[in-house]
Design a protein around this motif. Sequence first.
Motif, PDB file in Angstrom:
ATOM      1  N   ARG A   1      -7.714   5.147 -14.042  1.00 57.83           N
ATOM      2  CA  ARG A   1      -8.317   4.256 -13.047  1.00 57.83           C
ATOM      3  C   ARG A   1      -9.597   3.617 -13.571  1.00 57.83           C
ATOM      4  O   ARG A   1      -9.892   2.455 -13.266  1.00 57.83           O
ATOM      5  N   LYS A   2     -10.352   4.355 -14.353  1.00 55.25           N
ATOM      6  CA  LYS A   2     -11.591   3.813 -14.897  1.00 55.25           C
ATOM      7  C   LYS A   2     -11.306   2.630 -15.815  1.00 55.25           C
ATOM      8  O   LYS A   2     -12.064   1.655 -15.861  1.00 55.25           O
ATOM      9  N   LYS A   3     -10.168   2.693 -16.535  1.00 54.65           N
ATOM     10  CA  LYS A   3      -9.814   1.614 -17.453  1.00 54.65           C
ATOM     11  C   LYS A   3      -9.099   0.464 -16.757  1.00 54.65           C
ATOM     12  O   LYS A   3      -9.254  -0.700 -17.156  1.00 54.65           O
ATOM     13  N   LEU A   4      -8.302   0.780 -15.725  1.00 55.64           N
ATOM     14  CA  LEU A   4      -7.422  -0.235 -15.137  1.00 55.64           C
ATOM     15  C   LEU A   4      -7.726  -0.553 -13.673  1.00 55.64           C
ATOM     16  O   LEU A   4      -7.112  -1.467 -13.118  1.00 55.64           O
ATOM     17  N   GLY A   5      -8.622   0.193 -13.051  1.00 59.49           N
ATOM     18  CA  GLY A   5      -8.917  -0.024 -11.641  1.00 59.49           C
ATOM     19  C   GLY A   5      -8.232   1.016 -10.765  1.00 59.49           C
ATOM     20  O   GLY A   5      -7.168   1.541 -11.115  1.00 59.49           O
ATOM     21  N   ARG A   6      -8.836   1.310  -9.624  1.00 58.31           N
ATOM     22  CA  ARG A   6      -8.292   2.356  -8.750  1.00 58.31           C
ATOM     23  C   ARG A   6      -6.892   2.045  -8.257  1.00 58.31           C
ATOM     24  O   ARG A   6      -6.090   2.939  -7.992  1.00 58.31           O
ATOM     25  N   GLY A   7      -6.561   0.748  -8.135  1.00 60.17           N
ATOM     26  CA  GLY A   7      -5.282   0.389  -7.540  1.00 60.17           C
ATOM     27  C   GLY A   7      -4.068   0.669  -8.399  1.00 60.17           C
ATOM     28  O   GLY A   7      -2.936   0.597  -7.910  1.00 60.17           O
ATOM     29  N   CYS A   8      -4.258   1.029  -9.661  1.00 57.79           N
ATOM     30  CA  CYS A   8      -3.094   1.235 -10.536  1.00 57.79           C
ATOM     31  C   CYS A   8      -2.363   2.534 -10.227  1.00 57.79           C
ATOM     32  O   CYS A   8      -1.165   2.657 -10.496  1.00 57.79           O
ATOM     33  N   ILE A   9      -3.072   3.526  -9.679  1.00 58.26           N
ATOM     34  CA  ILE A   9      -2.443   4.795  -9.308  1.00 58.26           C
ATOM     35  C   ILE A   9      -2.750   5.077  -7.845  1.00 58.26           C
ATOM     36  O   ILE A   9      -3.905   5.038  -7.412  1.00 58.26           O
ATOM     37  N   LEU A  10      -1.691   5.353  -7.109  1.00 56.09           N
ATOM     38  CA  LEU A  10      -1.786   5.606  -5.675  1.00 56.09           C
ATOM     39  C   LEU A  10      -1.966   7.096  -5.406  1.00 56.09           C
ATOM     40  O   LEU A  10      -1.267   7.925  -5.994  1.00 56.09           O
ATOM     41  N   THR A  11      -2.903   7.438  -4.551  1.00 59.55           N
ATOM     42  CA  THR A  11      -3.071   8.818  -4.089  1.00 59.55           C
ATOM     43  C   THR A  11      -2.397   8.981  -2.731  1.00 59.55           C
ATOM     44  O   THR A  11      -2.666   8.206  -1.809  1.00 59.55           O
ATOM     45  N   VAL A  12      -1.510   9.950  -2.626  1.00 62.54           N
ATOM     46  CA  VAL A  12      -0.901  10.294  -1.336  1.00 62.54           C
ATOM     47  C   VAL A  12      -1.451  11.659  -0.948  1.00 62.54           C
ATOM     48  O   VAL A  12      -1.102  12.677  -1.557  1.00 62.54           O
ATOM     49  N   ARG A  13      -2.335  11.657   0.009  1.00 66.01           N
ATOM     50  CA  ARG A  13      -3.053  12.881   0.356  1.00 66.01           C
ATOM     51  C   ARG A  13      -2.086  14.000   0.739  1.00 66.01           C
ATOM     52  O   ARG A  13      -1.141  13.803   1.500  1.00 66.01           O
ATOM     53  N   GLY A  14      -2.365  15.161   0.179  1.00 75.13           N
ATOM     54  CA  GLY A  14      -1.549  16.322   0.470  1.00 75.13           C
ATOM     55  C   GLY A  14      -0.286  16.398  -0.352  1.00 75.13           C
ATOM     56  O   GLY A  14       0.448  17.398  -0.256  1.00 75.13           O
ATOM     57  N   ILE A  15       0.013  15.361  -1.141  1.00 74.06           N
ATOM     58  CA  ILE A  15       1.240  15.371  -1.939  1.00 74.06           C
ATOM     59  C   ILE A  15       0.913  15.204  -3.417  1.00 74.06           C
ATOM     60  O   ILE A  15       1.126  16.115  -4.222  1.00 74.06           O
ATOM     61  N   GLY A  16       0.393  14.043  -3.797  1.00 73.83           N
ATOM     62  CA  GLY A  16       0.100  13.828  -5.211  1.00 73.83           C
ATOM     63  C   GLY A  16      -0.139  12.370  -5.526  1.00 73.83           C
ATOM     64  O   GLY A  16      -0.824  11.668  -4.777  1.00 73.83           O
ATOM     65  N   TYR A  17       0.487  11.886  -6.596  1.00 78.59           N
ATOM     66  CA  TYR A  17       0.218  10.554  -7.103  1.00 78.59           C
ATOM     67  C   TYR A  17       1.517   9.781  -7.356  1.00 78.59           C
ATOM     68  O   TYR A  17       2.560  10.366  -7.652  1.00 78.59           O
ATOM     69  N   GLY A  18       1.387   8.458  -7.250  1.00 77.90           N
ATOM     70  CA  GLY A  18       2.476   7.563  -7.595  1.00 77.90           C
ATOM     71  C   GLY A  18       1.911   6.297  -8.191  1.00 77.90           C
ATOM     72  O   GLY A  18       0.685   6.111  -8.285  1.00 77.90           O
ATOM     73  N   LEU A  19       2.780   5.386  -8.592  1.00 80.68           N
ATOM     74  CA  LEU A  19       2.321   4.100  -9.089  1.00 80.68           C
ATOM     75  C   LEU A  19       1.712   3.314  -7.945  1.00 80.68           C
ATOM     76  O   LEU A  19       2.236   3.298  -6.838  1.00 80.68           O
ATOM     77  N   GLY A  20       0.593   2.649  -8.230  1.00 78.60           N
ATOM     78  CA  GLY A  20      -0.037   1.825  -7.205  1.00 78.60           C
ATOM     79  C   GLY A  20       0.872   0.701  -6.735  1.00 78.60           C
ATOM     80  O   GLY A  20       1.829   0.337  -7.418  1.00 78.60           O
ATOM     81  N   ARG A  21       0.576   0.163  -5.615  1.00 75.30           N
ATOM     82  CA  ARG A  21       1.398  -0.896  -5.041  1.00 75.30           C
ATOM     83  C   ARG A  21       0.757  -2.241  -5.323  1.00 75.30           C
ATOM     84  O   ARG A  21      -0.450  -2.436  -5.108  1.00 75.30           O
ATOM     85  N   ALA A  22       1.546  -3.179  -5.832  1.00 73.62           N
ATOM     86  CA  ALA A  22       1.019  -4.519  -6.122  1.00 73.62           C
ATOM     87  C   ALA A  22       0.564  -5.191  -4.835  1.00 73.62           C
ATOM     88  O   ALA A  22       1.189  -5.035  -3.767  1.00 73.62           O
ATOM     89  N   THR A  23      -0.524  -5.909  -4.914  1.00 78.66           N
ATOM     90  CA  THR A  23      -1.053  -6.603  -3.730  1.00 78.66           C
ATOM     91  C   THR A  23      -0.870  -8.094  -3.859  1.00 78.66           C
ATOM     92  O   THR A  23      -0.611  -8.612  -4.923  1.00 78.66           O
TER      93      THR A  23
END
Length: 224
Positions: free
Chosen positions: A202-224
């Motif tokens: 995220r530091k290199k590409l921005g927070r939006g590149c990886i999605l946090t799903v609270r209580g579960i984990g991580y996924g690919l961020g969603r394009a806006t």
Amino acid sequence: MMQADAPRILVVEDDRRLASMLAELLTAEGYDVALAHDGQRALHEGLTREFDVMLFDRGLPVMDGLDVLGRLRSSGVVTPTLVLSALGNPADRVEGLDRGAEDYLAKPFDIDELLARLRVLRRRLNPSVPVLRIPGGRFDPDRREVTTDSGAVVVLSEREGDLLALLARRPQQIFTRDDLLAIVFADADETGVVDTYVHYVRKKLGRGCILTVRGIGYGLGRAT
């Protein structure tokens, strides 16, 4: 769900525990995996289906792996093949290469090295392995380079690249920290390393590149 353009690999291994581990690992890497546990089945699969790459053990029931490979080659099957065998002295490696394999790796093996060698074999067949779309740019997993929509090029470390590649190849899936620890950071002991590398990416590409799903984990961020 497996993507329609996933690279197809035939894994020929009679040790069912190892075969299952390889299938899980390669599926996580985005491969469409077919398994064969003996030489006869391997020959049938190799002659009746098309694969992008093959991974062969040598000491198989019914028919030796190199005999299977030789019969496939004589039948016109030219699929790039890596032999993965406990027979790893120089004479064994030379025999494997002389009988039709493009590469040879001895057991026990390093997982990252195995995956890298398979990527090399795929590039020999198709030098233009497609890049992966991510929010805000495109990612070349072989070069570990992200080209942003603005044209900037960002280079990731090996672990950062492995993490982003896994998420980008399965963009609809949410991975738990335990999943990511087992697949990407198998040599680490605590899930905190997952959070650390998510932070790095995220530091290199921005927070939006990886999605946090609270209580579960991580996924690919969603394009806006």
